[in-house]
Design a protein around this motif. Structure first.
Motif, PDB file in Angstrom:
ATOM      1  N   GLN A  41       0.837  -1.196   0.000  1.00 53.99           N
ATOM      2  CA  GLN A  41       0.000   0.000   0.000  1.00 53.99           C
ATOM      3  C   GLN A  41       0.875   1.250   0.000  1.00 53.99           C
ATOM      4  O   GLN A  41       1.774   1.378   0.833  1.00 53.99           O
ATOM      5  CB  GLN A  41      -0.903   0.035   1.231  1.00 53.99           C
ATOM      6  CG  GLN A  41      -1.907  -1.100   1.318  1.00 53.99           C
ATOM      7  CD  GLN A  41      -2.759  -0.974   2.557  1.00 53.99           C
ATOM      8  OE1 GLN A  41      -3.336   0.073   2.839  1.00 53.99           O
ATOM      9  NE2 GLN A  41      -2.836  -2.061   3.314  1.00 53.99           N
ATOM     10  N   ARG A  43       0.518   5.689  -0.951  1.00 53.82           N
ATOM     11  CA  ARG A  43      -0.188   6.828  -1.518  1.00 53.82           C
ATOM     12  C   ARG A  43       0.696   8.066  -1.404  1.00 53.82           C
ATOM     13  O   ARG A  43       1.541   8.151  -0.516  1.00 53.82           O
ATOM     14  CB  ARG A  43      -1.535   7.048  -0.827  1.00 53.82           C
ATOM     15  CG  ARG A  43      -1.459   7.492   0.613  1.00 53.82           C
ATOM     16  CD  ARG A  43      -2.846   7.662   1.230  1.00 53.82           C
ATOM     17  NE  ARG A  43      -2.805   8.342   2.493  1.00 53.82           N
ATOM     18  CZ  ARG A  43      -2.588   7.747   3.666  1.00 53.82           C
ATOM     19  NH1 ARG A  43      -2.412   6.435   3.709  1.00 53.82           N
ATOM     20  NH2 ARG A  43      -2.544   8.452   4.775  1.00 53.82           N
ATOM     21  N   GLU A  45       0.597  12.135  -1.012  1.00 49.79           N
ATOM     22  CA  GLU A  45      -0.288  13.218  -0.604  1.00 49.79           C
ATOM     23  C   GLU A  45       0.400  14.567  -0.803  1.00 49.79           C
ATOM     24  O   GLU A  45       1.619  14.687  -0.713  1.00 49.79           O
ATOM     25  CB  GLU A  45      -0.667  13.073   0.879  1.00 49.79           C
ATOM     26  CG  GLU A  45      -1.347  11.764   1.248  1.00 49.79           C
ATOM     27  CD  GLU A  45      -2.806  11.720   0.849  1.00 49.79           C
ATOM     28  OE1 GLU A  45      -3.302  12.716   0.269  1.00 49.79           O
ATOM     29  OE2 GLU A  45      -3.460  10.688   1.096  1.00 49.79           O
ATOM     30  N   ASP A 110       1.414   0.876  14.233  1.00 47.28           N
ATOM     31  CA  ASP A 110       1.487   2.330  14.033  1.00 47.28           C
ATOM     32  C   ASP A 110       2.862   2.900  14.365  1.00 47.28           C
ATOM     33  O   ASP A 110       3.001   4.099  14.617  1.00 47.28           O
ATOM     34  CB  ASP A 110       0.412   3.070  14.845  1.00 47.28           C
ATOM     35  CG  ASP A 110      -0.975   2.887  14.229  1.00 47.28           C
ATOM     36  OD1 ASP A 110      -1.054   2.719  13.004  1.00 47.28           O
ATOM     37  OD2 ASP A 110      -1.962   2.920  14.981  1.00 47.28           O
ATOM     38  N   VAL A 245      -8.864   8.585  11.774  1.00 50.53           N
ATOM     39  CA  VAL A 245      -8.286   7.894  10.638  1.00 50.53           C
ATOM     40  C   VAL A 245      -6.810   8.218  10.467  1.00 50.53           C
ATOM     41  O   VAL A 245      -5.976   7.326  10.297  1.00 50.53           O
ATOM     42  CB  VAL A 245      -9.064   8.240   9.344  1.00 50.53           C
ATOM     43  CG1 VAL A 245      -8.383   7.641   8.115  1.00 50.53           C
ATOM     44  CG2 VAL A 245     -10.506   7.758   9.445  1.00 50.53           C
ATOM     45  N   ASP A 246      -6.456   9.509  10.506  1.00 49.01           N
ATOM     46  CA  ASP A 246      -5.084   9.913  10.203  1.00 49.01           C
ATOM     47  C   ASP A 246      -4.817  11.277  10.841  1.00 49.01           C
ATOM     48  O   ASP A 246      -5.438  12.269  10.454  1.00 49.01           O
ATOM     49  CB  ASP A 246      -4.887   9.989   8.678  1.00 49.01           C
ATOM     50  CG  ASP A 246      -3.476  10.402   8.283  1.00 49.01           C
ATOM     51  OD1 ASP A 246      -2.609  10.526   9.162  1.00 49.01           O
ATOM     52  OD2 ASP A 246      -3.249  10.606   7.074  1.00 49.01           O
ATOM     53  N   THR A 248      -2.196  13.134  10.540  1.00 49.91           N
ATOM     54  CA  THR A 248      -1.303  13.974   9.757  1.00 49.91           C
ATOM     55  C   THR A 248      -2.011  15.245   9.296  1.00 49.91           C
ATOM     56  O   THR A 248      -3.033  15.186   8.620  1.00 49.91           O
ATOM     57  CB  THR A 248      -0.785  13.218   8.514  1.00 49.91           C
ATOM     58  OG1 THR A 248      -0.231  11.973   8.910  1.00 49.91           O
ATOM     59  CG2 THR A 248       0.271  14.038   7.795  1.00 49.91           C
ATOM     60  N   GLN A 285     -10.139  11.989   7.897  1.00 53.06           N
ATOM     61  CA  GLN A 285      -9.781  11.707   6.508  1.00 53.06           C
ATOM     62  C   GLN A 285      -8.297  11.364   6.398  1.00 53.06           C
ATOM     63  O   GLN A 285      -7.484  11.865   7.169  1.00 53.06           O
ATOM     64  CB  GLN A 285     -10.078  12.916   5.611  1.00 53.06           C
ATOM     65  CG  GLN A 285     -11.532  13.372   5.622  1.00 53.06           C
ATOM     66  CD  GLN A 285     -12.478  12.356   5.016  1.00 53.06           C
ATOM     67  OE1 GLN A 285     -12.088  11.615   4.105  1.00 53.06           O
ATOM     68  NE2 GLN A 285     -13.701  12.312   5.505  1.00 53.06           N
ATOM     69  N   HIS A 286      -7.945  10.536   5.423  1.00 57.84           N
ATOM     70  CA  HIS A 286      -6.542  10.276   5.132  1.00 57.84           C
ATOM     71  C   HIS A 286      -5.902  11.514   4.520  1.00 57.84           C
ATOM     72  O   HIS A 286      -6.528  12.231   3.733  1.00 57.84           O
ATOM     73  CB  HIS A 286      -6.399   9.105   4.147  1.00 57.84           C
ATOM     74  CG  HIS A 286      -6.573   7.755   4.765  1.00 57.84           C
ATOM     75  ND1 HIS A 286      -5.685   7.247   5.695  1.00 57.84           N
ATOM     76  CD2 HIS A 286      -7.533   6.811   4.588  1.00 57.84           C
ATOM     77  CE1 HIS A 286      -6.086   6.046   6.066  1.00 57.84           C
ATOM     78  NE2 HIS A 286      -7.205   5.755   5.413  1.00 57.84           N
ATOM     79  N   GLY A 287      -4.639  11.738   4.867  1.00 57.65           N
ATOM     80  CA  GLY A 287      -3.901  12.825   4.251  1.00 57.65           C
ATOM     81  C   GLY A 287      -4.261  14.180   4.828  1.00 57.65           C
ATOM     82  O   GLY A 287      -5.322  14.363   5.434  1.00 57.65           O
ATOM     83  N   ASN A 290      -7.447  16.370   2.320  1.00 56.36           N
ATOM     84  CA  ASN A 290      -8.567  15.665   1.702  1.00 56.36           C
ATOM     85  C   ASN A 290      -9.899  15.899   2.420  1.00 56.36           C
ATOM     86  O   ASN A 290     -10.941  15.456   1.938  1.00 56.36           O
ATOM     87  CB  ASN A 290      -8.282  14.159   1.638  1.00 56.36           C
ATOM     88  CG  ASN A 290      -7.126  13.841   0.700  1.00 56.36           C
ATOM     89  OD1 ASN A 290      -7.023  14.411  -0.379  1.00 56.36           O
ATOM     90  ND2 ASN A 290      -6.232  12.969   1.122  1.00 56.36           N
TER      91      ASN A 290
END
Length: 312
Positions: A41, A43, A45, A110, A245-246, A248, A285-287, A290
């Motif tokens: 996986q 991605r 960003e 994590d 979720v995230d 970051t 949300q991820h990133g 987003n």
């Protein structure tokens, strides 16, 4: 009026290792470490503190002006900023460098292994903002060391009120430099770890430092935040997130709310709650870029979270 956001514009490449690092790193062999992790996986960003703050500030209705140095691979990010309508006249392209980027590998516990390449950020002190008129407020965030020191001097000389936000760049400064930047700022923002490090490094408590600025803000993740202003300690409760979720970019979303509230002249209770709400929307949300909201959806979410009205 534009709000100047000085800091990094970067790419974040995030990879997930579907196992645990501890199964592959032998404690008695770290002196001769040679490991490889298969990461199915991945991605990429759009990130960096200046880009992240600008993203949320624009949705609030602000006029963000990110200031950063970027490199030869910046074209996709430039296209994105153009589509969003975020100004780019203070983003300087240095084709001999790469855009700053972070490579993060996370395991099932994590745990993270991170590599950061500063690239063009190391030349941030060669960037300028004096060709832009009407800047109402600035934030000086994590960037190249010389660039951050230059922005403090330049904002002071131009009479632009500014937030000093050292973030992960804090180790770049000695105690005297850190204290000088904070005492000449109008506002200072830190997370709880950075606050403890600041007290240890400077010998000053948060209350003592707050006496020299209009406000000092300490974020505490899921425990909310504290705003030291006008001799008061204002406790800002956390907003409940729909999902965790995230994390970051949550701090950057918070800072967008902070900047907007300061520019609007709102009281610290409303400003802090707006900032807290943006952090909660981001973490679901991820990133870092987003999450989405409208002014109407934000007013509704604010009412549900805090029982009051957001004066948007």
């Amino acid at each position: 009026m534009p709000i100047l956001i000085c800091g990094s514009v970067a790419y974040d490449t995030i990879m997930v290792f579907p196992d645990r690092f501890k199964h592959h790193i032998l404690p008695d062999k770290v002196h001769m470490l040679s490991v490889s992790f298969l990461v199915p996986q991945m991605r990429r960003e759009y990130g960096g503190c200046a880009g992240n703050i600008a993203y949320s500030l624009l949705m609030l209705g602000g006029d963000p002006l990110p200031m950063a140095t970027v490199g030869q691979d910046f074209a996709p990010y430039a296209e994105r900023l153009g589509k969003l309508g975020i100004r780019q006249e203070c983003i300087r392209l240095l084709p001999e460098h790469y855009t700053p980027q972070c490579f993060i590998t996370t395991d099932l516990d994590d745990n993270q292994i991170t590599a950061f390449h500063p690239g063009a950020m190391s030349e941030s002190h060669n960037n300028r903002f004096d060709h832009v008129d009407g800047i109402s407020l600035a934030l000086i965030g994590p960037d190249g060391r010389e660039g951050m020191l230059a922005r403090v001097r330049e904002c002071r000389a131009a009479g632009i009120p500014f937030v000093f936000d050292p973030g992960q760049a804090m180790p770049l400064f000695n105690a005297e430099e850190l204290l000088d930047c904070m005492l000449h700022a109008d506002y200072v923002t830190l997370n709880d770890y950075e606050a403890a490090l600041t007290e240890e490094k400077t010998g000053k408590t948060m209350t003592e430092l707050a006496a020299h600025v209009k406000a000092l803000i300490v974020t505490r993740g899921g425990d909310g935040s504290t705003i030291y202003a006008q001799g008061r300690e204002i406790v800002i409760p956390p907003a409940k997130a729909a999902a965790v979720v995230d994390p970051t970019g949550c701090g950057d979303a918070y800072r967008a709310g902070l900047l907007y509230g300061i520019e609007q002249g709102w009281d610290w209770e409303i400003t802090g709650r707006l900032a807290s709400l943006l952090g909660a929307l981001k973490i679901a949300q991820h990133g870092p870029q987003n999450h989405q909201f409208t002014r109407d959806s934000l007013k509704l979410a604010y009412r549900e979270a805090f029982g009051g009205e957001l004066p948007l």
